[in-house]
Design a protein around this motif. Structure first.
Motif, short mmCIF file in Angstrom:
data_model
loop_
_atom_site.label_atom_id
_atom_site.label_comp_id
_atom_site.label_asym_id
_atom_site.label_seq_id
_atom_site.Cartn_x
_atom_site.Cartn_y
_atom_site.Cartn_z
N PHE A 153 0.86 -1.20 0.07
CA PHE A 153 -0.05 -0.11 0.17
C PHE A 153 0.96 1.52 -0.05
N PRO A 154 1.67 1.33 0.73
CA PRO A 154 2.79 2.41 0.51
C PRO A 154 3.26 2.68 -0.67
N GLN A 155 3.60 1.91 -1.53
CA GLN A 155 3.81 2.11 -2.99
C GLN A 155 2.73 2.16 -3.81
N SER A 156 1.41 2.04 -3.42
CA SER A 156 0.10 2.26 -4.10
C SER A 156 -0.05 0.80 -5.17
N ILE A 157 0.40 -0.13 -4.74
CA ILE A 157 0.13 -1.44 -5.25
C ILE A 157 -0.85 -2.05 -4.74
N ARG B 52 13.13 3.49 0.73
CA ARG B 52 12.23 2.09 0.22
C ARG B 52 12.84 2.22 -1.18
N ASN B 53 12.78 0.73 -1.43
CA ASN B 53 12.97 0.34 -2.77
C ASN B 53 11.92 -0.28 -3.33
N LEU B 54 11.39 -0.05 -4.53
CA LEU B 54 9.99 -0.56 -5.14
C LEU B 54 10.08 -1.98 -5.22
N MET B 55 11.13 -2.29 -6.04
CA MET B 55 11.23 -3.78 -6.45
C MET B 55 11.30 -4.80 -5.00
N TYR B 56 12.03 -4.36 -3.94
CA TYR B 56 12.00 -4.91 -2.55
C TYR B 56 10.60 -4.91 -1.92
N ASP B 57 9.95 -3.97 -1.84
CA ASP B 57 8.32 -3.83 -1.53
C ASP B 57 7.67 -4.73 -2.26
#
Length: 204
Positions: free
Chosen positions: A27-31, A101-106
């Motif tokens: 959710f923090p990455q809006s996924i 944050r790292n998008l791919m890690y998240d």
């Protein structure tokens, strides 16, 4: 009473795993976490409903579809699961903050915990709510694992959400769903000794 409390603990664990993956990473990455998450985003977009209540409303509404087909007991367990998930999301969003944050890690970590949580619930014949109810109904009716129908239904919802919100999210959402549904099927296939079995499916 022991099987009841064992199942109760596993349902709680499944909800916490889901909430951790969603609240801390996705959710923090809006996924979107799934089809219900995509619908919740649309409710947030059009009606300005906060994500937490919007997600619970969607999950609860779709959960009602399972009452007639899968029974009141199934619905009660699902209600426990979706409520635990919502509480876990609120808790983790409030108390766990990742500054760098790292998008791919998240994406990967969040999807892994999401799939683990849903898999635990489905091994106990409990849905994670939302379109997961429909996935469980299909898996029961056709005697198949629930990962594939869940993936296809969520993909359609993601396409609609992306068309309304942004096409950028479709790729992240589909990758997340591929990871999480793969984990769901892996969790459902794990061969656990009968004394420790979740009871998803007995082998002949």
């Amino acid at each position: 009473m022991r099987p009841f409390w064992k199942k109760h603990g596993l349902v709680m664990l499944g909800g916490i795993c889901q909430g951790f993956g969603m609240g801390v990473f996705l959710f923090p990455q809006s996924i979107p976490s799934g089809g219900a998450g995509g619908i919740a985003i649309l409710l947030n977009h059009f009606l300005q409903i906060n994500m937490g209540p919007a997600l619970w409303i969607v999950n609860f509404s779709l959960m009602l579809l399972g009452i007639k087909y899968l029974g009141k007991r199934f619905t009660l367990w699902t209600l426990i699961g979706i409520t635990m998930t919502s509480l876990a999301i609120d808790f983790f969003e409030t108390h766990f903050v990742i500054t760098h944050r790292n998008l791919m890690y998240d994406l990967v970590i969040g999807s892994f915990f999401l799939g683990t949580g849903i898999g635990i619930l489905m091994r106990n014949n409990v849905s994670n709510g939302g379109v997961g109810v429909v996935a469980v109904m299909i898996s029961h009716g056709r005697n198949i694992l629930p990962g594939k129908p869940l993936f296809y239904m969520n993909s359609v919802i993601f396409l609609i959400t992306a068309a309304v919100i942004s096409w950028e999210i479709i790729f992240l959402a589909l990758i997340s769903q591929w990871i999480s549904t793969t984990v769901i099927d892996l969790v459902c296939r794990i061969d656990i000794p009968r004394s420790y079995s979740f009871g998803w499916r007995k082998k002949p």
